[in-house]
Design a protein around this motif. Structure first.
Motif, PDB file in Angstrom:
ATOM      1  N   PHE A  38       5.513  -4.452  13.703  1.00 48.44           N
ATOM      2  CA  PHE A  38       5.181  -4.010  12.348  1.00 48.44           C
ATOM      3  C   PHE A  38       5.920  -4.816  11.291  1.00 48.44           C
ATOM      4  O   PHE A  38       5.417  -4.980  10.175  1.00 48.44           O
ATOM      5  CB  PHE A  38       5.410  -2.509  12.203  1.00 48.44           C
ATOM      6  N   ILE A 177       8.243   8.148  15.761  1.00 47.16           N
ATOM      7  CA  ILE A 177       7.173   7.492  15.005  1.00 47.16           C
ATOM      8  C   ILE A 177       7.487   7.550  13.505  1.00 47.16           C
ATOM      9  O   ILE A 177       7.262   6.586  12.773  1.00 47.16           O
ATOM     10  CB  ILE A 177       5.808   8.144  15.321  1.00 47.16           C
ATOM     11  N   GLU A 178       8.031   8.643  13.065  1.00 46.88           N
ATOM     12  CA  GLU A 178       8.422   8.765  11.661  1.00 46.88           C
ATOM     13  C   GLU A 178       9.550   7.796  11.320  1.00 46.88           C
ATOM     14  O   GLU A 178       9.585   7.213  10.237  1.00 46.88           O
ATOM     15  CB  GLU A 178       8.839  10.207  11.347  1.00 46.88           C
ATOM     16  N   ARG A 181       7.985   4.497  10.817  1.00 44.54           N
ATOM     17  CA  ARG A 181       7.369   4.441   9.490  1.00 44.54           C
ATOM     18  C   ARG A 181       8.416   4.203   8.411  1.00 44.54           C
ATOM     19  O   ARG A 181       8.232   3.374   7.518  1.00 44.54           O
ATOM     20  CB  ARG A 181       6.610   5.744   9.212  1.00 44.54           C
ATOM     21  N   GLN A 182       9.532   4.906   8.511  1.00 44.55           N
ATOM     22  CA  GLN A 182      10.598   4.777   7.520  1.00 44.55           C
ATOM     23  C   GLN A 182      11.177   3.358   7.505  1.00 44.55           C
ATOM     24  O   GLN A 182      11.373   2.766   6.440  1.00 44.55           O
ATOM     25  CB  GLN A 182      11.710   5.788   7.839  1.00 44.55           C
ATOM     26  N   THR A 184       9.724   0.599   8.614  1.00 44.13           N
ATOM     27  CA  THR A 184       8.694  -0.340   8.164  1.00 44.13           C
ATOM     28  C   THR A 184       8.536  -0.288   6.653  1.00 44.13           C
ATOM     29  O   THR A 184       8.401  -1.331   5.995  1.00 44.13           O
ATOM     30  CB  THR A 184       7.354  -0.033   8.861  1.00 44.13           C
ATOM     31  N   ALA A 185       8.571   0.908   6.068  1.00 41.12           N
ATOM     32  CA  ALA A 185       8.457   1.041   4.613  1.00 41.12           C
ATOM     33  C   ALA A 185       9.630   0.375   3.907  1.00 41.12           C
ATOM     34  O   ALA A 185       9.458  -0.290   2.883  1.00 41.12           O
ATOM     35  CB  ALA A 185       8.357   2.516   4.227  1.00 41.12           C
ATOM     36  N   ASP A 188       9.223  -3.311   4.102  1.00 36.60           N
ATOM     37  CA  ASP A 188       8.170  -3.715   3.173  1.00 36.60           C
ATOM     38  C   ASP A 188       8.735  -3.872   1.760  1.00 36.60           C
ATOM     39  O   ASP A 188       8.459  -4.866   1.076  1.00 36.60           O
ATOM     40  CB  ASP A 188       7.052  -2.674   3.204  1.00 36.60           C
TER      41      ASP A 188
END
Length: 198
Positions: A38, A177-178, A181-182, A184-185, A188
Protein backbone atom coordinates in the motif's frame (compact mmCIF):
# COMPACT_ATOMS: atom_id res chain seq x y z
CA UNK A 1 32.90 -10.07 6.00
CA UNK A 2 29.57 -10.66 4.25
CA UNK A 3 29.50 -11.44 0.57
CA UNK A 4 27.35 -9.35 -1.73
CA UNK A 5 24.10 -10.85 -2.88
CA UNK A 6 22.69 -9.97 -6.28
CA UNK A 7 19.53 -7.90 -6.35
CA UNK A 8 16.83 -9.73 -8.19
CA UNK A 9 15.19 -7.86 -11.01
CA UNK A 10 13.31 -5.00 -9.34
CA UNK A 11 9.71 -4.35 -10.20
CA UNK A 12 9.29 -0.85 -11.59
CA UNK A 13 6.16 1.25 -11.89
CA UNK A 14 6.66 4.38 -13.94
CA UNK A 15 5.39 7.80 -12.95
CA UNK A 16 7.34 11.05 -13.08
CA UNK A 17 10.90 10.02 -14.05
CA UNK A 18 12.49 12.70 -11.86
CA UNK A 19 10.92 11.35 -8.65
CA UNK A 20 11.82 7.78 -7.82
CA UNK A 21 10.94 6.13 -4.53
CA UNK A 22 12.63 2.90 -3.51
CA UNK A 23 10.50 0.42 -1.57
CA UNK A 24 12.85 -1.66 0.59
CA UNK A 25 12.00 -4.96 2.30
CA UNK A 26 12.75 -6.30 5.74
CA UNK A 27 14.35 -9.67 6.43
CA UNK A 28 11.25 -11.59 5.37
CA UNK A 29 8.81 -8.76 4.72
CA UNK A 30 8.74 -8.33 0.95
CA UNK A 31 7.27 -5.44 -1.09
CA UNK A 32 4.24 -7.67 -1.72
CA UNK A 33 3.28 -7.62 1.98
CA UNK A 34 0.51 -5.17 2.99
CA UNK A 35 2.48 -2.27 4.50
CA UNK A 36 4.85 -1.99 1.55
CA UNK A 37 2.25 -2.87 -1.08
CA UNK A 38 0.00 0.00 0.00
CA UNK A 39 2.98 2.31 0.40
CA UNK A 40 3.74 1.66 -3.25
CA UNK A 41 0.12 2.30 -4.17
CA UNK A 42 0.14 5.66 -2.36
CA UNK A 43 3.33 6.67 -4.15
CA UNK A 44 1.98 5.70 -7.57
CA UNK A 45 -1.24 7.62 -6.96
CA UNK A 46 0.83 10.70 -6.14
CA UNK A 47 2.82 10.41 -9.37
CA UNK A 48 6.05 8.83 -8.15
CA UNK A 49 8.04 6.21 -9.99
CA UNK A 50 8.16 3.24 -7.62
CA UNK A 51 11.09 0.86 -7.65
CA UNK A 52 10.57 -2.25 -5.52
CA UNK A 53 13.77 -3.84 -4.26
CA UNK A 54 13.66 -7.57 -3.64
CA UNK A 55 16.75 -8.84 -1.91
CA UNK A 56 17.88 -12.28 -0.85
CA UNK A 57 19.21 -12.10 2.69
CA UNK A 58 22.13 -14.55 3.02
CA UNK A 59 21.48 -17.69 5.07
CA UNK A 60 24.30 -16.72 7.43
CA UNK A 61 22.96 -13.17 7.92
CA UNK A 62 21.88 -13.76 11.54
CA UNK A 63 25.46 -14.72 12.39
CA UNK A 64 26.86 -11.47 10.96
CA UNK A 65 28.35 -8.95 13.33
CA UNK A 66 26.11 -5.85 13.66
CA UNK A 67 28.43 -3.70 11.54
CA UNK A 68 28.46 -6.37 8.82
CA UNK A 69 24.65 -6.37 8.72
CA UNK A 70 24.69 -2.62 8.20
CA UNK A 71 27.39 -2.92 5.54
CA UNK A 72 25.32 -5.52 3.67
CA UNK A 73 22.15 -3.42 3.73
CA UNK A 74 24.00 -0.23 2.78
CA UNK A 75 25.62 -2.00 -0.19
CA UNK A 76 22.27 -3.27 -1.45
CA UNK A 77 20.54 0.09 -1.04
CA UNK A 78 23.44 2.07 -2.51
CA UNK A 79 23.31 -0.07 -5.66
CA UNK A 80 19.57 0.50 -5.97
CA UNK A 81 19.85 4.26 -5.40
CA UNK A 82 22.76 4.60 -7.84
CA UNK A 83 20.84 2.65 -10.49
CA UNK A 84 18.33 5.51 -10.61
CA UNK A 85 20.93 8.00 -11.86
CA UNK A 86 20.17 10.71 -9.33
CA UNK A 87 16.36 10.48 -9.59
CA UNK A 88 15.84 8.70 -6.26
CA UNK A 89 14.27 11.12 -3.76
CA UNK A 90 12.64 8.83 -1.18
CA UNK A 91 13.28 5.57 0.66
CA UNK A 92 10.39 3.59 2.15
CA UNK A 93 11.66 0.64 4.13
CA UNK A 94 10.61 -2.00 6.63
CA UNK A 95 12.70 -2.88 9.69
CA UNK A 96 16.04 -4.17 8.33
CA UNK A 97 15.96 -1.49 5.65
CA UNK A 98 16.40 1.16 8.37
CA UNK A 99 20.05 0.04 8.50
CA UNK A 100 20.30 2.23 5.37
CA UNK A 101 19.52 5.34 7.42
CA UNK A 102 23.07 6.57 6.94
CA UNK A 103 22.55 6.60 3.17
CA UNK A 104 19.40 8.70 3.57
CA UNK A 105 21.31 11.08 5.83
CA UNK A 106 24.36 11.35 3.57
CA UNK A 107 22.38 11.83 0.37
CA UNK A 108 19.62 14.03 1.74
CA UNK A 109 16.88 11.53 0.88
CA UNK A 110 13.46 11.70 2.49
CA UNK A 111 12.51 8.46 4.19
CA UNK A 112 9.69 6.48 5.74
CA UNK A 113 10.95 3.83 8.14
CA UNK A 114 8.29 1.29 9.10
CA UNK A 115 9.30 -0.41 12.37
CA UNK A 116 12.87 0.96 12.33
CA UNK A 117 15.41 -0.88 14.47
CA UNK A 118 15.78 1.74 17.20
CA UNK A 119 17.73 -0.70 19.37
CA UNK A 120 20.64 -0.27 16.93
CA UNK A 121 22.89 2.66 17.84
CA UNK A 122 24.04 3.22 14.21
CA UNK A 123 20.39 3.52 13.11
CA UNK A 124 19.70 6.04 15.89
CA UNK A 125 22.82 8.06 15.05
CA UNK A 126 21.83 8.16 11.37
CA UNK A 127 18.33 9.39 12.27
CA UNK A 128 19.74 12.14 14.46
CA UNK A 129 21.89 13.51 11.66
CA UNK A 130 19.21 13.20 8.98
CA UNK A 131 17.92 16.57 7.83
CA UNK A 132 15.55 15.44 5.08
CA UNK A 133 11.87 14.84 5.92
CA UNK A 134 11.48 11.50 7.70
CA UNK A 135 8.53 9.57 9.09
CA UNK A 136 9.04 6.88 11.74
CA UNK A 137 6.26 4.34 12.29
CA UNK A 138 6.32 1.75 15.05
CA UNK A 139 4.18 -0.27 17.41
CA UNK A 140 4.29 0.13 21.17
CA UNK A 141 4.64 -3.66 21.57
CA UNK A 142 7.55 -3.93 19.12
CA UNK A 143 10.78 -4.84 20.96
CA UNK A 144 12.94 -2.86 18.49
CA UNK A 145 10.80 0.30 18.79
CA UNK A 146 11.51 3.02 21.34
CA UNK A 147 9.05 5.90 21.43
CA UNK A 148 11.40 8.13 23.43
CA UNK A 149 14.17 7.72 20.87
CA UNK A 150 11.76 8.19 17.96
CA UNK A 151 10.33 11.42 19.38
CA UNK A 152 13.75 12.80 20.29
CA UNK A 153 14.97 12.29 16.71
CA UNK A 154 13.18 15.44 15.55
CA UNK A 155 11.24 13.55 12.87
CA UNK A 156 7.55 12.81 12.38
CA UNK A 157 6.42 9.86 14.47
CA UNK A 158 3.41 7.56 14.38
CA UNK A 159 3.19 5.04 17.21
CA UNK A 160 0.47 2.40 17.02
CA UNK A 161 -0.67 1.32 20.51
CA UNK A 162 -0.44 -2.43 21.07
CA UNK A 163 1.04 -3.23 17.65
CA UNK A 164 4.01 -5.56 17.32
CA UNK A 165 6.85 -5.64 14.81
CA UNK A 166 4.51 -6.45 11.92
CA UNK A 167 2.33 -3.45 12.88
CA UNK A 168 -0.49 -5.87 13.60
CA UNK A 169 -2.55 -6.33 16.74
CA UNK A 170 -2.42 -9.79 18.33
CA UNK A 171 -5.61 -11.82 17.89
CA UNK A 172 -7.39 -8.89 16.24
CA UNK A 173 -7.61 -9.22 12.46
CA UNK A 174 -10.10 -6.37 12.00
CA UNK A 175 -8.10 -4.12 14.31
CA UNK A 176 -4.97 -4.93 12.31
CA UNK A 177 -6.73 -3.87 9.11
CA UNK A 178 -7.57 -0.58 10.80
CA UNK A 179 -3.90 -0.17 11.74
CA UNK A 180 -2.97 -0.72 8.10
CA UNK A 181 -5.48 1.98 7.11
CA UNK A 182 -4.07 4.36 9.71
CA UNK A 183 -0.46 3.81 8.63
CA UNK A 184 -1.35 4.14 4.94
CA UNK A 185 -3.26 7.38 5.56
CA UNK A 186 -0.35 8.86 7.50
CA UNK A 187 2.09 7.82 4.78
CA UNK A 188 -0.21 9.40 2.19
CA UNK A 189 -0.13 12.73 4.07
CA UNK A 190 3.65 12.53 4.49
CA UNK A 191 4.26 11.89 0.80
CA UNK A 192 1.86 14.71 -0.14
CA UNK A 193 3.82 17.07 2.12
CA UNK A 194 6.98 16.34 0.12
CA UNK A 195 5.33 17.90 -2.94
CA UNK A 196 5.14 21.26 -1.19
CA UNK A 197 8.92 21.46 -1.29
CA UNK A 198 9.31 20.65 -5.00
Amino acid sequence: MPTPSPLSMPTRFDGAPDRVALVLPGVGYTPARPLLHFAGSVLQQQGWTVQEVWWQVPDEFRAFEPEDRITWVEREVTRAVDAEGGACRLLVGKSLASFAGGIAADRGLAAVWLTPVLTSEPVVRALRRTEAPTLLVGGSADPVWDRRIAESSGHEVLEVPGAGHGLELPDDALGSIEVLRQVTARLDRFVASLDTGR
